[in-house]
Design a protein around this motif. Structure first.
Motif, PDB file in Angstrom:
ATOM      1  N   TYR A 285      56.718 -22.541 -34.173  1.00  0.00           N
ATOM      2  CA  TYR A 285      56.334 -21.887 -32.918  1.00  0.00           C
ATOM      3  C   TYR A 285      56.649 -22.876 -31.817  1.00  0.00           C
ATOM      4  O   TYR A 285      55.816 -23.699 -31.462  1.00  0.00           O
TER       5      TYR A 285
ATOM      6  N   ASN B 241      58.859 -24.042 -28.106  1.00  0.00           N
ATOM      7  CA  ASN B 241      59.675 -23.794 -26.918  1.00  0.00           C
ATOM      8  C   ASN B 241      60.752 -24.867 -26.877  1.00  0.00           C
ATOM      9  O   ASN B 241      60.446 -26.066 -26.802  1.00  0.00           O
ATOM     10  N   PHE B 242      61.982 -24.440 -26.978  1.00  0.00           N
ATOM     11  CA  PHE B 242      63.124 -25.364 -26.916  1.00  0.00           C
ATOM     12  C   PHE B 242      64.297 -24.492 -26.489  1.00  0.00           C
ATOM     13  O   PHE B 242      65.083 -24.025 -27.305  1.00  0.00           O
TER      14      PHE B 242
ATOM     15  N   HIS C  42      47.687 -30.213 -26.953  1.00  0.00           N
ATOM     16  CA  HIS C  42      48.906 -29.761 -26.279  1.00  0.00           C
ATOM     17  C   HIS C  42      48.610 -28.381 -25.707  1.00  0.00           C
ATOM     18  O   HIS C  42      48.297 -27.456 -26.459  1.00  0.00           O
TER      19      HIS C  42
ATOM     20  N   CYS D  50      50.090 -25.356 -23.486  1.00  0.00           N
ATOM     21  CA  CYS D  50      51.265 -24.774 -22.845  1.00  0.00           C
ATOM     22  C   CYS D  50      50.830 -23.966 -21.630  1.00  0.00           C
ATOM     23  O   CYS D  50      49.749 -23.367 -21.615  1.00  0.00           O
TER      24      CYS D  50
ATOM     25  N   TRP E 109      48.610 -21.000 -24.612  1.00  0.00           N
ATOM     26  CA  TRP E 109      48.312 -21.272 -26.022  1.00  0.00           C
ATOM     27  C   TRP E 109      48.222 -22.792 -26.179  1.00  0.00           C
ATOM     28  O   TRP E 109      48.703 -23.542 -25.333  1.00  0.00           O
TER      29      TRP E 109
ATOM     30  N   TRP F 173      50.740 -37.090 -33.231  1.00  0.00           N
ATOM     31  CA  TRP F 173      52.048 -37.636 -32.824  1.00  0.00           C
ATOM     32  C   TRP F 173      52.128 -39.108 -33.234  1.00  0.00           C
ATOM     33  O   TRP F 173      51.127 -39.822 -33.186  1.00  0.00           O
TER      34      TRP F 173
ATOM     35  N   TYR G 227      67.959 -29.986 -19.277  1.00  0.00           N
ATOM     36  CA  TYR G 227      66.518 -29.977 -19.002  1.00  0.00           C
ATOM     37  C   TYR G 227      66.143 -31.323 -18.368  1.00  0.00           C
ATOM     38  O   TYR G 227      66.551 -32.380 -18.855  1.00  0.00           O
TER      39      TYR G 227
ATOM     40  N   ARG H 123      60.660 -37.608 -27.558  1.00  0.00           N
ATOM     41  CA  ARG H 123      60.125 -36.660 -26.580  1.00  0.00           C
ATOM     42  C   ARG H 123      58.919 -37.275 -25.896  1.00  0.00           C
ATOM     43  O   ARG H 123      58.384 -38.285 -26.350  1.00  0.00           O
TER      44      ARG H 123
ATOM     45  N   GLY I 297      52.580 -28.041 -21.074  1.00  0.00           N
ATOM     46  CA  GLY I 297      53.588 -28.417 -22.070  1.00  0.00           C
ATOM     47  C   GLY I 297      55.005 -28.533 -21.546  1.00  0.00           C
ATOM     48  O   GLY I 297      55.806 -29.281 -22.104  1.00  0.00           O
ATOM     49  N   PHE I 298      55.344 -27.833 -20.457  1.00  0.00           N
ATOM     50  CA  PHE I 298      56.752 -27.906 -20.031  1.00  0.00           C
ATOM     51  C   PHE I 298      57.123 -29.279 -19.485  1.00  0.00           C
ATOM     52  O   PHE I 298      58.303 -29.608 -19.364  1.00  0.00           O
TER      53      PHE I 298
ATOM     54  N   HIS J 297      56.575 -31.872 -21.176  1.00  0.00           N
ATOM     55  CA  HIS J 297      56.791 -32.686 -22.380  1.00  0.00           C
ATOM     56  C   HIS J 297      58.253 -32.579 -22.811  1.00  0.00           C
ATOM     57  O   HIS J 297      58.583 -31.956 -23.823  1.00  0.00           O
TER      58      HIS J 297
HETATM   59  N1  MTE Z   1      62.131 -29.742 -23.589  1.00  0.00           N
HETATM   60  C1  MTE Z   1      63.376 -29.236 -23.596  1.00  0.00           C
HETATM   61  N2  MTE Z   1      64.425 -30.063 -23.578  1.00  0.00           N
HETATM   62  N3  MTE Z   1      63.600 -27.888 -23.626  1.00  0.00           N
HETATM   63  C2  MTE Z   1      62.572 -26.993 -23.595  1.00  0.00           C
HETATM   64  O1  MTE Z   1      62.807 -25.777 -23.598  1.00  0.00           O
HETATM   65  N4  MTE Z   1      60.143 -26.683 -23.527  1.00  0.00           N
HETATM   66  C3  MTE Z   1      58.897 -27.260 -23.019  1.00  0.00           C
HETATM   67  C4  MTE Z   1      58.621 -28.629 -23.641  1.00  0.00           C
HETATM   68  N5  MTE Z   1      59.819 -29.442 -23.644  1.00  0.00           N
HETATM   69  C5  MTE Z   1      61.238 -27.500 -23.576  1.00  0.00           C
HETATM   70  C6  MTE Z   1      61.069 -28.910 -23.607  1.00  0.00           C
HETATM   71  C7  MTE Z   1      57.746 -26.401 -23.213  1.00  0.00           C
HETATM   72  S1  MTE Z   1      57.649 -25.044 -22.206  1.00  0.00           S
HETATM   73  C8  MTE Z   1      56.762 -26.681 -24.104  1.00  0.00           C
HETATM   74  S2  MTE Z   1      55.345 -25.783 -24.185  1.00  0.00           S
HETATM   75  C9  MTE Z   1      56.924 -27.769 -25.083  1.00  0.00           C
HETATM   76  O2  MTE Z   1      58.171 -28.435 -24.967  1.00  0.00           O
HETATM   77  C10 MTE Z   1      56.822 -27.187 -26.465  1.00  0.00           C
HETATM   78  O3  MTE Z   1      56.738 -28.185 -27.416  1.00  0.00           O
HETATM   79  P1  MTE Z   1      56.543 -27.766 -28.943  1.00  0.00           P
HETATM   80  O4  MTE Z   1      57.660 -26.865 -29.314  1.00  0.00           O
HETATM   81  O5  MTE Z   1      56.549 -29.038 -29.708  1.00  0.00           O
HETATM   82  O6  MTE Z   1      55.215 -27.063 -28.999  1.00  0.00           O
END
Ligand code: MTE
Length: 317
Positions: free
Chosen positions: A79, A81-82, A135, A137, A141, A147, A191, A225, A233-234, A236
């Motif tokens: 689950y 976001n990437f 964490h 988001c 969620w 980590w 990004y 990361r 979370g974005f 991160h």
């Molecule tokens: N970093 C990159 N390069 N690309 C992404 O789409 N999504 C962000 C962040 N870092 C993202 C990113 C978002 S919106 C969140 S919530 C987290 O990564 C998700 O981390 P997870 O997949 O480990 O939960």
């Protein structure tokens, strides 16, 4: 993020997970087995061929603990976001296409002397430790993760920024051939994220190289990361290739996409709603239960002082 508002905002508080449940690793494994849906998910390949595999599991730093259940790895790792691999949560398989060796990290901008360092050299220069972090988001969620990595202040010390540098701008790799999401021209690739130097050197700012006691899976943003658990979370940023020290505030990826919804500061605050949904509560992915969100995601004691006197700024979006 461009998402549907999740249902179930109105779950009564009596259904919230008690905050006093802290599970150790053994209990975590037992708990993982009890979540039926998890059993159906494929196992993750263990990155035994990772050149730094011998450094894991890193010693846990007891100063960073949780009062919540650790999210089972199988849930976290399926689950994600990437957006480089798709604008949905099921990118874990696609992300395996990412080659994380060789991997170089560039340090440049307003520093004494710019340099580039191989990821294995960088990791071996640092003392790895494990921290349990929440964490949260922006999509409402949350999860909790063990980590492994090193304090970002150690990277800042290695970089030797000039006194003129006020921010750190971070950048993810750019390779649309492998990361097909980067072919989507409406996103401003690569990004990018940014922190002030004060934030980057805060004790909580952590550069992550591993998770769940081993080198980090690709979908988490291997091989490097950011984790800044008081922020949404974005912030991160995953799979970092560059840290640039600058006197100008960097514009982050989501800020460039939609500044009205995603700001630079992005500190967690249940009282400040996203323009399209409430931030008062969050769905805990480990239990599926909605729980109250905390100011600074519960890390106010460590971070609130950094924002004193900045009330005019949009600190919480
Ligand atoms: N970093 C990159 N390069 N690309 C992404 O789409 N999504 C962000 C962040 N870092 C993202 C990113 C978002 S919106 C969140 S919530 C987290 O990564 C998700 O981390 P997870 O997949 O480990 O939960």
């Amino acid at each position: 993020m461009l998402i549907r508002t999740p249902r179930g905002w109105e779950l009564p508080e009596r259904l919230a997970t008690p905050e006093d449940i802290f599970l150790n690793r053994r209990a975590l494994l037992a708990g993982a087995g009890s979540i039926a849906a998890v059993g159906a998910m494929p196992e993750l390949a263990f990155a035994a061929d990772d050149p730094t595999a011998d450094l894991y599991p890193a010693k846990r730093n007891p100063a960073f603990k949780l009062a919540r259940q650790i999210t089972p790895e199988k849930i976290n790792s399926h689950y994600n976001n990437f957006y480089e691999f798709g604008s949905h949560k099921k990118i874990s398989e696609k992300a395996q296409a990412l080659e994380v060796r060789p991997w170089e990290v560039k340090i440049d901008g307003e520093v004494e002397k710019p340099f580039t360092i191989g990821i294995d050299d960088l990791i071996r220069k640092m003392a790895l430790e494990e921290r349990l972090y929440r964490h949260r988001c922006v999509e409402a969620w949350s999860m909790t993760i063990p980590w492994s990595g090193f304090p970002m202040q150690d990277l800042v010390a290695l970089a030797k920024p000039l006194s003129s540098a006020k921010y750190v701008r971070m950048e993810t790799f750019h390779n649309p051939k492998v990361a097909t999401g980067q072919k989507a021209a409406w996103y401003p690739w690569p990004y990018v994220e940014g922190l002030t130097i004060a934030e980057a050197t805060n004790e909580l700012a952590f550069l992550v190289t591993g998770a769940y006691g081993k080198p980090m899976a690709k979908q988490f943003g291997a091989p490097l990361r950011l984790a800044v658990p008081w922020k949404y979370g974005f912030k991160h940023i995953k799979s970092i290739v560059r840290f640039s020290f600058t006197s100008e505030r960097p514009k982050s990826f989501w800020e460039a996409v939609q500044a009205r919804e995603y700001g630079f500061w992005a500190n967690v605050n249940p009282a400040v709603d996203h323009p399209r949904w409430s931030q008062a509560t969050e769905r805990d992915l480990a239990t599926g239960v909605r729980i109250p969100t905390k100011l600074y995601n519960g890390y106010g004691a460590q971070v609130a002082h950094m924002y004193k006197g900045m009330e005019g700024e949009k600190l919480f979006m």
